[in-house]
Design a protein around this motif. Structure first.
Motif: not given
Length: 540
Positions: A226-248
């Motif tokens: 979450l950032r400023h009340g909005k979802v900027v990214e979500q998914g399986e933990a391994s996917t989000v942590l290993d290959t994050p899609q957003t700069d935040y």
């Protein structure tokens, strides 16, 4: 199987807030036997989302759109009576600060028993059930500890009581709101392992709120950023942590301390601060007829801080770190030992000599909320220091303005009150106030432990820059070895009032000598994930 569905939730903030919506159209799902981590900085809407689920929103915050579905019902439309029956029964919550969540006037056992009775699940000996719960969450001597008051327990023990209360009615969904934020790494590891174990045994869904990516790496099945009340990214933990899609998300990963180059130590034979054979014992008594309890806070401490260096003192709560800092400033009088500063005995100082010493050695405390007078504007809080040592109000205001700009806030902060700033900004103000007296040594007592990792990184960078520019010497108190690695030239490890190891930072991390130091290193959240990430980065 889906347990909780948050659909396009919008929470409106009152007029005058820093934005129109606390939460702006978020959608989240939590399944049975799953841990979903809600990640973001302070103000991202994490806690507001949790409070909306339980119907605990402040009066001025309104749900404008969306639905929160649990057990086939929209919780936003549920009558107050039904919500009270649900809250603490099928849905339970662990709050961030157990000392404020628990009643200070009631024994912890009776508070857990009350939660059981309210929801009509007593069904036998309630006290026996409480003792059983305390045993399940790993509290020592459960039969005795039920008679303790919250202030008689450590932070980790209080958090275990909160977990026992949350689990007392076998909830289907557990909401954990920053339950490990200010805890020691070893206690934090115990609490995380406990939640993981209980979640698997009870087939619970868990919504775990945190700002620490290291914690996420250790426990999450799925991640929502979450950032400023909005979802900027979500998914399986391994996917989000290993290959994050957003700069935040990448910024949150990069902000985790303890992965930079370790500083080299300069050879200097004239320490600024030298401590020899320092001793302090506290004696307390529960009542007139009870036996006195002796707590050894400092047991023959020997250490030195070189000019221009940062010495980190690391250890768990109760190890004697903060007592050491307060003895250096003579806020607590030692029982025995030597404290020399710039060649002079601190213990022998009186009157004006002690006053001038405290100008040259300033301290920044852990809690910026409690460190600033809520009735004074920021400018007034800072100018009073220089004025106490002879500066005119005009000169003191110029000094305050210069330091506020230096810490990244600017002159506009002078006429505002503490409550108008975030926690990280308040800590910057405390640093500016300390440095306005032009000290040669700064004591930072857990100054970043309760901050978001990104704000923590900013404050650590600021301290490093100020140290470089001013030749400042820093005594840095922390329970987090990640933070110590980020800032320290040398590290002292304390346990139960004793120094168990001290060495240059590089040597301590490469080849720790004490078993206790190795346990602290092993307990660091996300250690395996970040080591793997570093190796992958090196190979690339």
């Amino acid at each position: 199987m889906s347990l909780l569905q948050i659909e396009n939730l919008v929470l409106g903030l009152p007029e005058g807030a820093d934005r129109l919506r606390a939460v702006d159209g978020i959608s989240i799902e939590v399944n049975r036997n799953e841990i979903v981590c809600l990640v973001g900085e302070s103000g991202s809407g994490k806690s507001m989302t949790a409070h909306a689920i339980l119907g605990l929103l402040p009066a001025k915050v309104k749900a404008l759109e969306g639905a929160i579905r649990f057990g086939g019902k929209d919780l936003l439309k549920l009558p107050a009576r039904e919500m009270r029956q649900l809250r603490g029964s099928r849905i339970a919550m662990i709050f961030q600060e157990p000392l404020t969540a628990l009643n200070p006037l009631a024994k912890v056992g009776s508070q857990v028993a009350e939660a059981i009775r309210i929801h009509g699940k007593a069904g036998g000996d309630v006290e026996a059930r409480v003792v059983e719960l305390f045993g399940q969450v790993g509290l020592p001597d459960p039969a005795s500890i039920i008679s303790a008051y919250p202030f008689q327990l450590s932070g980790g023990q209080r958090q275990r009581v909160m977990i026992a209360m949350a689990l007392s009615n076998d909830p289907e969904l557990l909401i954990a709101d920053e339950p490990t934020t200010a805890l020691d790494v070893t206690t934090q590891r115990q609490i995380l392992d406990l939640i993981l174990d209980l979640q698997k045994k009870r087939d619970m869904g868990v919504l775990f709120i945190t700002h620490d990516i290291g914690v996420v790496a250790d426990i999450a099945d799925r991640v929502v950023v979450l950032r400023h009340g909005k979802v900027v990214e979500q998914g399986e933990a391994s996917t989000v942590l290993d290959t994050p899609q957003t700069d935040y998300t990448r910024d949150l990963l990069d902000a985790v301390p303890g992965r930079g180059a370790i500083r080299s130590v300069r050879d200097d034979t004239t320490p600024l601060l030298e401590i020899k054979n320092l001793q302090k014992v506290f004696t307390t008594r529960q009542s007139m007829f009870s036996k006195p309890r002796r707590v050894v806070a400092a047991d023959d401490l020997n250490l030195s801080l070189q000019r221009g260096d940062t010495l980190a003192v690391v250890g768990e709560s109760g190890s004697g770190k903060s007592t050491l800092a307060r003895m250096v400033l003579r806020l607590i009088e030692p029982d025995n030992g030597v404290i020399n500063f710039d060649g002079a005995s601190v213990r022998a100082m009186k009157g004006e000599a002690l006053r001038q010493f405290r100008r040259r050695v300033q301290i920044v405390f852990q809690d910026p909320y409690a460190s600033l007078d809520p009735r004074l504007k920021i400018g007034e809080s800072i100018v009073r220091g220089p004025m106490a040592f002879g500066a005119s109000r005009t000169d003191a205001t110029k000094t305050a303005t210069r330091w506020l700009e230096k810490v990244g806030l600017g002159a506009h902060a002078l006429d505002r009150f503490p409550h108008e700033f975030s926690g990280g900004q308040r800590q910057r103000i405390c640093i500016a106030r300390a440095l306005a007296l032009d000290p040669v040594c700064l004591i930072a007592d857990e100054a970043v432990s309760a901050l978001d990792v990104s704000v923590q990184a900013q404050v650590l960078k600021l301290l490093a820059e100020l140290k470089s520019e001013m030749g400042l010497s820093v005594l840095f108190i922390t329970h987090d070895l990640r933070v110590a690695r980020e800032i320290a030239d040398r590290i002292v490890v304390m346990q139960n009032g004793r120094i168990v190891e001290q060495a240059p930072a590089a040597a301590l991390f490469d080849q720790p000598q004490a078993d206790y130091t190795r346990r602290l290193l092993q307990a660091v959240p996300g250690r395996v994930f970040f080591e793997r990430r570093e190796l992958a980065g090196s190979a690339a």
